[in-house]
Design a protein around this motif. Structure first.
Motif, mmCIF file in Angstrom:
data_model
loop_
_atom_site.group_PDB
_atom_site.id
_atom_site.type_symbol
_atom_site.label_atom_id
_atom_site.label_comp_id
_atom_site.label_asym_id
_atom_site.label_seq_id
_atom_site.Cartn_x
_atom_site.Cartn_y
_atom_site.Cartn_z
ATOM 1 N N ARG A 263 0.657 -1.085 -0.135
ATOM 2 C CA ARG A 263 0.070 0.065 -0.041
ATOM 3 C C ARG A 263 0.765 1.304 0.011
ATOM 4 O O ARG A 263 0.625 2.212 -0.704
ATOM 5 N N GLN A 264 1.764 1.334 0.905
ATOM 6 C CA GLN A 264 2.722 2.570 0.805
ATOM 7 C C GLN A 264 3.402 2.963 -0.380
ATOM 8 O O GLN A 264 3.569 4.000 -0.762
ATOM 9 N N HIS B 142 1.156 4.105 -2.940
ATOM 10 C CA HIS B 142 0.795 5.616 -2.625
ATOM 11 C C HIS B 142 1.791 6.385 -3.180
ATOM 12 O O HIS B 142 1.694 7.254 -3.699
ATOM 13 N N GLU B 143 3.121 6.071 -3.005
ATOM 14 C CA GLU B 143 4.384 6.878 -3.563
ATOM 15 C C GLU B 143 4.199 6.897 -5.187
ATOM 16 O O GLU B 143 4.483 7.865 -5.666
ATOM 17 N N VAL C 276 1.730 6.409 -6.954
ATOM 18 C CA VAL C 276 0.536 7.304 -7.463
ATOM 19 C C VAL C 276 1.050 8.908 -7.374
ATOM 20 O O VAL C 276 0.809 9.535 -8.209
ATOM 21 N N LYS C 277 1.547 9.292 -6.462
ATOM 22 C CA LYS C 277 1.974 10.722 -6.229
ATOM 23 C C LYS C 277 3.196 10.811 -7.450
ATOM 24 O O LYS C 277 3.103 12.085 -8.027
ATOM 25 N N ARG D 216 -5.803 9.453 -10.315
ATOM 26 C CA ARG D 216 -6.235 9.479 -8.849
ATOM 27 C C ARG D 216 -7.621 8.650 -8.936
ATOM 28 O O ARG D 216 -7.517 7.632 -8.072
ATOM 29 N N ALA E 297 -6.658 5.019 -9.175
ATOM 30 C CA ALA E 297 -5.853 4.713 -8.024
ATOM 31 C C ALA E 297 -6.761 4.176 -6.919
ATOM 32 O O ALA E 297 -6.805 3.210 -6.233
ATOM 33 N N ASP E 298 -7.719 5.217 -6.611
ATOM 34 C CA ASP E 298 -8.831 5.015 -5.776
ATOM 35 C C ASP E 298 -9.579 3.697 -5.876
ATOM 36 O O ASP E 298 -9.886 3.032 -4.873
ATOM 37 N N GLU F 52 -7.237 0.677 -5.171
ATOM 38 C CA GLU F 52 -7.103 0.315 -3.811
ATOM 39 C C GLU F 52 -8.127 -0.343 -3.104
ATOM 40 O O GLU F 52 -8.206 -0.946 -2.211
ATOM 41 N N ASP G 245 -0.088 -3.975 3.754
ATOM 42 C CA ASP G 245 0.497 -2.918 4.492
ATOM 43 C C ASP G 245 1.965 -3.226 4.668
ATOM 44 O O ASP G 245 2.385 -4.197 4.454
#
Length: 231
Positions: free
Chosen positions: A84-85, A88-89, A91-92, A217, A220-221, A224, A231
């Motif tokens: 997950r982390q 997120h990276e 996606v950013k 985004r 990605a949402d 997820e 995690d």
């Protein structure tokens, strides 16, 4: 020095079998044909591609280095599936790089390239609204939209960086267009692509950036919510 060496060695073809196999496997990954977390073998890939395991070994070594494949302890391979982390990276990073590329493209893009992007958008819409969807074709049409736009930025290093991230994360992002979990008419990409075209026609760089970032985004949402990222 080049003149001194000319003729000393026979000219080699620029594209080797390993290069071709690498591009073929990369296309499978970019299209989402191999799901994230899926285990693959050299022999299995060789059978699919109709080649021997040797060029597959060379190609997969490159893809492991690029992060698209993970090497398992038993020397097997698995398609990259981020935690997950890490997701997120990524996606950013995509929002930063691809949003920037979209905004830069607006300053350089010509009418011919806008017409090409509009044609890719129409193809994506047509393929995505069919009763029986060819998911590989849909994903390739989506890729054509984005990379025609990014190429228009005229920044090859930036385009390569985006390409590398796509190769790594494409199997995961392909889940956002899975008809198994939701109907294609629920895809937000239709609206985001339309907004992108309007932004290009208006020469509005900020709006082009916002359309691309919103596309990333929203995908990605959804991913997820269904991908069971650890995690």
């Amino acid at each position: 020095m080049s003149s001194m060496l000319e003729g000393l060695l026979p000219r080699q073809e620029r594209t080797t079998m390993a290069d071709k196999v690498y591009l073929d496997i990369k296309r499978l990954l970019l299209s989402g044909s191999i799901p994230p977390g899926e285990k693959v073998t050299l022999r299995g890939l060789a059978n699919v591609l109709g080649t021997s395991p040797m060029p597959v070994r060379d190609a997969t070594t490159r893809l492991v280095i690029e992060g698209a494949l993970d090497m398992l302890p038993n020397r097997g391979l698995r398609v990259f599936k981020p935690k997950r982390q890490k997701f997120h990276e990524i996606v950013k990073l995509r929002c930063c790089l691809e949003g920037f590329a979209a905004e830069e493209a607006v300053g350089n893009i010509d009418q011919k390239t806008i017409a090409e992007i509009k044609a890719h958008v129409r193809k994506f819409d047509r393929l995505g609204r069919q009763k029986k969807i060819d998911m590989v074709a849909v994903i390739e049409a989506n890729r054509d939209i984005h990379f025609t736009l990014y190429a228009a930025a005229g920044m090859p290093m930036l385009e390569t960086m985006i390409e590398n991230i796509w190769t790594q994360i494409a199997p995961v992002f392909a889940l956002s267009m899975s008809t198994k979990d939701r109907r294609s008419e629920k895809w937000e990409s239709f609206d985001h692509h339309d907004r992108l075209v309007q932004a290009l026609l208006a020469r509005d760089g900020q709006a082009a950036r916002e359309a691309v970032v919103a596309d990333i985004r929203d995908a990605a949402d959804y991913i997820e919510s269904i991908a069971n990222l650890s995690d």
